[in-house]
Design an enzyme around this catalytic site. Structure first.
Site, PDB file in Angstrom:
ATOM      1  N   ARG A 209      75.294 103.999  -6.623  1.00 17.89           N
ATOM      2  CA  ARG A 209      74.689 103.866  -7.955  1.00 17.89           C
ATOM      3  C   ARG A 209      73.791 105.058  -8.258  1.00 17.89           C
ATOM      4  NH1 ARG A 209      74.853  98.119  -6.645  1.00 17.89           N
ATOM      5  NH2 ARG A 209      72.925  98.262  -5.434  1.00 17.89           N
ATOM      6  N   PHE A 225      84.135  96.158 -14.766  1.00 23.79           N
ATOM      7  CA  PHE A 225      83.727  95.157 -13.767  1.00 23.79           C
ATOM      8  C   PHE A 225      82.238  95.367 -13.455  1.00 23.79           C
ATOM      9  CE2 PHE A 225      88.090  96.597 -12.871  1.00 23.79           C
ATOM     10  CZ  PHE A 225      88.804  95.420 -13.055  1.00 23.79           C
ATOM     11  N   ASP A 247      82.701  93.242 -18.542  1.00 25.13           N
ATOM     12  CA  ASP A 247      82.861  92.242 -17.477  1.00 25.13           C
ATOM     13  C   ASP A 247      83.389  90.956 -18.101  1.00 25.13           C
ATOM     14  OD1 ASP A 247      81.806  92.118 -14.397  1.00 25.13           O
ATOM     15  OD2 ASP A 247      81.772  90.129 -15.295  1.00 25.13           O
ATOM     16  N   CYS A 337      87.108  97.436  -2.472  1.00 30.53           N
ATOM     17  CA  CYS A 337      86.393  96.739  -1.393  1.00 30.53           C
ATOM     18  C   CYS A 337      87.344  95.820  -0.638  1.00 30.53           C
ATOM     19  CB  CYS A 337      85.212  95.950  -1.956  1.00 30.53           C
ATOM     20  SG  CYS A 337      85.679  94.631  -3.104  1.00 30.53           S
TER      21      CYS A 337
END
Length: 394
Positions: A209, A225, A247, A337
């Site tokens: 981030r 997302f 989102d 992920c």
């Protein structure tokens, strides 16, 4: 209780991989308590390791230690102290008051996840072994950290494979509020330890981030997302010209708006949009919209390799659309992920997406989870977060 492996199946243990599958054992089903400690031996009777036994999981045993030391309260104390110390040495926590304190197998404690959120610990017990020792582990965490409140979020799907029911709630101490702000690189984020994703926040993306923030100045940013807006807040705080956050969850977007206000960021430079990311990316393409920086941080599409083929199509789809929406010289920050998609496969997927989009792109950086999410050299599965920063060339 002793368990013997079939001939040739001891090789992974000799390489110090901590998992033993039921198919590797001569007698996979034994009469012993779920989570209790068993001794593993090769076919000749040579000692290999001590492990927790899980009668319901295909991963029948998870190694605690490759020595014959006692697996007791002091054993777990040593591992918890070691995890705390290595993070201190690596200066974890200097940029944020919240980070992962225990990272399962990579900290020698398979199935145990402990995240620190300021003065609160959130614990996930994901295996029969950690469930067996959970009370002891909770007491030790209080003793070694001085933090008296532990909230349990043992509600991950993998518990079902262990024959365990989901458990959430206060484990130790008093919880005065389930929602409260944490700090990261000088910014504030409201988290919800009761209902938030994972244990309340995506701590593994802390440094990524920050990096996205550095790349955002004077750029039009699309954050897909977005969840509660971690990347969006960093982008705005670092001078993004505009940020569009997408989102499917109205609750997540509501908390994103709280985070905007919490950081006193200019609301006129930010837009939230609820909807299916796949559909919205196609809509943006059809509308000929374009952006300077696009972030793709989707949920886990492939928990295991069995889901890899279907997941590959989904990853390719969103990356292809993102490349089409990028302006020349624009940046795509894309993540996976999924445990079932390794770094090499993920790069191939993104490369194929660029090819089909008719884009010439380069990888400028590879990204991964932070130092508070270490990866044991003997447990490559721990490297679950894969990311790339790609530049769309002329």
């Amino acid at each position: 209780m002793n368990l013997s492996l079939k001939p040739g199946r001891e090789k992974s243990l000799l390489r110090r991989h901590p998992w033993v599958f039921a198919s590797a054992l001569q007698t996979p089903d034994i009469q012993t308590a779920s989570g209790s400690t068993v001794s593993l031996h090769d076919p000749t009777g040579h000692f290999l390791a001590q492990a927790s036994y899980s009668p319901h999981s295909q991963i029948r045993a998870r190694v605690w230690t490759f020595t014959d030391e006692a697996v007791d309260k002091e054993f777990f104390r040593r591992h918890i102290k070691a995890a705390i110390e290595v993070r201190r040495q690596l200066n974890v926590g200097s940029a944020s008051d919240s980070y992962r304190l225990i990272h399962g197998e990579s900290d020698g404690l398979p199935g145990l996840i402990v995240d620190r959120y300021a003065d609160l610990l959130v614990l996930q017990s994901l295996t029969a072994g950690t469930e067996f020792w959970k009370g002891t582990l909770a007491d030790l965490l209080i003793e070694e950290t001085g933090i008296e409140t532990i909230y349990e979020r043992s509600d991950a799907d993998v518990r079902e494979l262990e024959g365990l029911q989901p458990i959430t709630g206060l484990l130790r101490g008093e919880l005065h509020a389930s929602r409260f702000p944490i700090q990261e690189h000088g910014l504030k984020f409201q988290i919800d330890v009761e209902h938030g994703h994972k244990t309340g926040f995506y701590l593994d993306q802390c440094e990524n981030r920050r990096r996205v923030g550095e790349l955002s100045k004077d750029r039009d940013v699309l954050n897909c997302f977005c969840y509660t807006g971690g990347f969006s807040i960093h982008a705005l705080a670092n001078g993004a010209r505009s940020v569009l956050s997408v989102d499917s969850s109205a609750d997540a977007l509501s908390m994103l708006e709280e985070n905007l206000a919490l950081n006193e960021l200019p609301a006129e430079r930010h837009t939230s949009m609820q909807g299916d990311v796949f559909q919205l990316l196609r809509k943006f393409r059809d509308e000929a919209r374009s952006f300077d920086l696009i972030i793709l941080d989707p949920p886990k599409f492939a928990p295991t390799s069995a889901h890899a083929e279907k997941a590959s199509r989904a990853y390719k789809d969103i990356n292809l659309l993102a490349f089409k929406l990028l302006r020349v010289g624009g940046i795509l920050v894309t993540f996976s992920c999924s445990g079932g998609v390794d770094a090499a496969l993920f790069q191939k997927i993104v490369a194929s997406a660029a090819l089909d989009a008719g884009v010439n792109a380069t990888i400028s950086e590879h990204l991964s989870q932070g130092a508070d999410h270490p990866v044991s050299l003997h447990f490559p599965e721990g490297a679950y977060l894969k990311g790339m920063i790609c530049v769309k060339n002329a």
